[in-house]
Design a protein around this motif. Sequence first.
Motif, mmCIF file in Angstrom:
data_model
loop_
_atom_site.group_PDB
_atom_site.id
_atom_site.type_symbol
_atom_site.label_atom_id
_atom_site.label_comp_id
_atom_site.label_asym_id
_atom_site.label_seq_id
_atom_site.Cartn_x
_atom_site.Cartn_y
_atom_site.Cartn_z
ATOM 1 N N VAL A 11 36.063 30.241 31.815
ATOM 2 C CA VAL A 11 36.528 31.277 30.890
ATOM 3 C C VAL A 11 37.887 30.823 30.369
ATOM 4 O O VAL A 11 38.722 30.311 31.122
ATOM 5 C CB VAL A 11 36.662 32.636 31.622
ATOM 6 N N LEU A 12 38.106 30.986 29.079
ATOM 7 C CA LEU A 12 39.402 30.670 28.476
ATOM 8 C C LEU A 12 40.131 31.976 28.179
ATOM 9 O O LEU A 12 39.551 32.892 27.597
ATOM 10 C CB LEU A 12 39.223 29.878 27.185
ATOM 11 N N ILE A 13 41.385 32.057 28.590
ATOM 12 C CA ILE A 13 42.181 33.269 28.398
ATOM 13 C C ILE A 13 43.424 32.900 27.605
ATOM 14 O O ILE A 13 44.211 32.056 28.032
ATOM 15 C CB ILE A 13 42.576 33.902 29.746
ATOM 16 N N TYR A 14 43.566 33.530 26.456
ATOM 17 C CA TYR A 14 44.743 33.334 25.607
ATOM 18 C C TYR A 14 45.508 34.650 25.578
ATOM 19 O O TYR A 14 45.076 35.606 24.933
ATOM 20 C CB TYR A 14 44.331 32.975 24.180
ATOM 21 N N HIS A 15 46.641 34.709 26.293
ATOM 22 C CA HIS A 15 47.489 35.903 26.227
ATOM 23 C C HIS A 15 48.370 35.790 24.979
ATOM 24 O O HIS A 15 48.860 34.716 24.646
ATOM 25 C CB HIS A 15 48.355 36.034 27.472
ATOM 26 N N ASN A 16 48.540 36.907 24.282
ATOM 27 C CA ASN A 16 49.382 36.964 23.079
ATOM 28 C C ASN A 16 48.967 35.925 22.037
ATOM 29 O O ASN A 16 49.814 35.293 21.402
ATOM 30 C CB ASN A 16 50.865 36.782 23.443
ATOM 31 N N LEU A 33 34.280 33.732 26.637
ATOM 32 C CA LEU A 33 33.367 33.808 27.780
ATOM 33 C C LEU A 33 32.173 32.890 27.547
ATOM 34 O O LEU A 33 31.401 33.099 26.620
ATOM 35 C CB LEU A 33 32.864 35.238 27.966
ATOM 36 N N PRO A 34 31.985 31.898 28.423
ATOM 37 C CA PRO A 34 30.781 31.083 28.285
ATOM 38 C C PRO A 34 29.536 31.901 28.610
ATOM 39 O O PRO A 34 29.604 32.898 29.348
ATOM 40 C CB PRO A 34 30.972 29.958 29.295
ATOM 41 N N VAL A 35 28.424 31.498 28.045
ATOM 42 C CA VAL A 35 27.144 32.166 28.291
ATOM 43 C C VAL A 35 26.975 32.404 29.798
ATOM 44 O O VAL A 35 27.338 31.572 30.614
ATOM 45 C CB VAL A 35 25.972 31.337 27.710
ATOM 46 N N GLY A 36 26.484 33.590 30.157
ATOM 47 C CA GLY A 36 26.234 33.921 31.557
ATOM 48 C C GLY A 36 27.386 34.552 32.293
ATOM 49 O O GLY A 36 27.220 35.000 33.424
ATOM 50 N N THR A 37 28.568 34.621 31.679
ATOM 51 C CA THR A 37 29.745 35.164 32.361
ATOM 52 C C THR A 37 29.640 36.683 32.470
ATOM 53 O O THR A 37 29.578 37.381 31.457
ATOM 54 C CB THR A 37 31.033 34.791 31.609
ATOM 55 N N GLY A 38 29.652 37.182 33.686
ATOM 56 C CA GLY A 38 29.633 38.621 33.906
ATOM 57 C C GLY A 38 30.951 39.244 33.472
ATOM 58 O O GLY A 38 32.009 38.661 33.669
ATOM 59 N N HIS A 39 30.861 40.435 32.875
ATOM 60 C CA HIS A 39 32.073 41.149 32.491
ATOM 61 C C HIS A 39 31.808 42.650 32.447
ATOM 62 O O HIS A 39 30.682 43.089 32.237
ATOM 63 C CB HIS A 39 32.668 40.647 31.181
#
Length: 151
Positions: free
Chosen positions: A9-14, A87-93
Motif C-alpha cells: 500500500v502506498l500512503i501519501y500524507h498531505n 491500494l493494490p488489488v485485494g487489499t482489505g479496507h
Amino acid sequence: MPNHQRFPVLIYHNAMVAEAEEAAAALESMFRRNDWPPRWRDGVYFFHHYHSTAHEVLGIANGKARLMLGGPEGQELSVTAGDVLVLPVGTGHCCLEANPDFLVVGAYPPNQIADLCQQAPTAAMLAQMNNLVSPLSDPVTGREGWLEKLW
C-alpha cells in the motif's frame, strides 16, 4: 482478506492542499492527469471489503477518519484531507470512524472496474488478482513515482 503478496500500500500524507470546496475537484484533476480516471465521491464502507478486479486510489478530499487496512487483523491508519492511499488489488479496507464531512475521491486505472468482495477469495479470484497488470503511472506523482519503483 487476501491483500497483495507483492505490492505494498502506498500512503501519501498531505499529497494535495486545496480549500475544502475545491479539494475533490483538485484530486480528480490530479488522478486524471496521472491516468487514473476518477469514478466516485463518497466515503469508505464501514465493513471490511476488498476488490478482486482493480487497484484503487482513495483521495481524502475533506474531513478525517480512522481506517483499517489489511482486514480485521490489519493496521489502523488515521487519514485527513489531502492524504492519498493507493491500494493494490485485494487489499482489505474499512472505515472505523469518520467525522460527518469525510469525503473521499475514488479512482481506478483505465479499463479496471472494481467489484465488492467480503468473503474469502476463490482460487480463480486469487489467480485473477495475481495476474492483474500494474498501472502505468502513480496516481499522485505520475510515471516517476513510488508505484513505478515498488510495484
